[in-house]
Design an enzyme around this catalytic site. Sequence first.
Site, PDB file in Angstrom:
ATOM      1  N   GLU A 121       0.816  -1.211   0.000  1.00  7.84           N
ATOM      2  CA  GLU A 121       0.000   0.000   0.000  1.00  7.84           C
ATOM      3  C   GLU A 121       0.857   1.271   0.000  1.00  7.84           C
ATOM      4  O   GLU A 121       1.901   1.332   0.631  1.00  7.84           O
ATOM      5  CB  GLU A 121      -0.926   0.018   1.228  1.00  7.84           C
ATOM      6  CG  GLU A 121      -2.000  -1.047   1.151  1.00  7.84           C
ATOM      7  CD  GLU A 121      -2.749  -1.227   2.458  1.00  7.84           C
ATOM      8  OE1 GLU A 121      -3.981  -1.072   2.461  1.00  7.84           O
ATOM      9  OE2 GLU A 121      -2.091  -1.533   3.463  1.00  7.84           O
ATOM     10  N   ASP A 204     -12.898  -6.624   5.843  1.00  7.89           N
ATOM     11  CA  ASP A 204     -11.523  -7.059   6.105  1.00  7.89           C
ATOM     12  C   ASP A 204     -11.532  -8.534   6.502  1.00  7.89           C
ATOM     13  O   ASP A 204     -11.969  -9.373   5.736  1.00  7.89           O
ATOM     14  CB  ASP A 204     -10.917  -6.138   7.182  1.00  7.89           C
ATOM     15  CG  ASP A 204      -9.398  -6.115   7.178  1.00  7.89           C
ATOM     16  OD1 ASP A 204      -8.790  -7.148   6.863  1.00  7.89           O
ATOM     17  OD2 ASP A 204      -8.808  -5.073   7.513  1.00  7.89           O
TER      18      ASP A 204
END
EC number: 3.1.1.17
Length: 299
Positions: A121, A204
């Site tokens: 990320e 998630d």
Amino acid sequence: MSAVKIECVASEGYRIGESPVWDEKESALLCVDITGRKVCRWSSVTKQVQAISVDAPVSSVALRKSGGYVITLGTRFAALKWKEQLVTTITHVDKDKPNNRFNDGKVDPAGRYFAGTMAEEIRPAVLERHQGSLYSLLSDLSVVKHFDQVDISNGLDWSLDHKTFFYIDSLSYSVDAFDYDLQTGKIGNRRSIYKLEKEESIPDGMCIDTEGKLWVACYDGGRVIRLDPETGKRLQTVKLPVDKTTSCCFGGKDYSEMYVTSASDGMDKEWLSRQPQAGGIFKITGLGVKGVPPFPFAG
């Protein structure tokens, strides 16, 4: 109905706490801090956390039938001997993608270790898209690639009859189901069973309870939600005192306690001052349901 109680059992301030797994032998909760590069174990007896530092982002941990644990480390499947603090590489994936790392992983009822990858990320939930794949590590230590084009490979679990595999690719904002063949480990017929609502934010980590209902941690949503995979309906929402809830599992003596991991990465000082327990591990009691013990990796 018993009252739902939430307590922070370990204020560790993990950067990205993830992959909670109950270790019955140790009466302890395993988890990882991905960017903190640590595998952690919280003892329900001593209430202390032990941690082993590793040399790359570590994104999931699982029990191993032959003893010790298996982990996903960078783009490697690896073995971890806890007492010796020894990590050995089992095999590599995504060798052509130096910017990738593993994310969530879990062992299926036959002992295969499923885990998926993603691009590293730039900041939380911002990354180069479609770079990840879903893999499984078999007991003979060979690897099967199931599909690619994944954004953020995340929550996974299996139905109680082992005929359905549930999976989350976070940026699809969907919980998906596949037909599952336990004999071969093959998956097919992908379909969405639940689309997240705006305030639930990003799906998630996930786990299943003994009633066959799914529990999904909502990153940036500050909650876990309970879903009925048959009807696609949300049955319950449990809000937590932190926004970045990352994953959940059941544990404790009879698997009636839920443990939730959280993250603090991407939070500024002001945000952290409002949520001092960000990155902590939470225990939820009084849900009135139990979970399924984790399966150990067969290899």
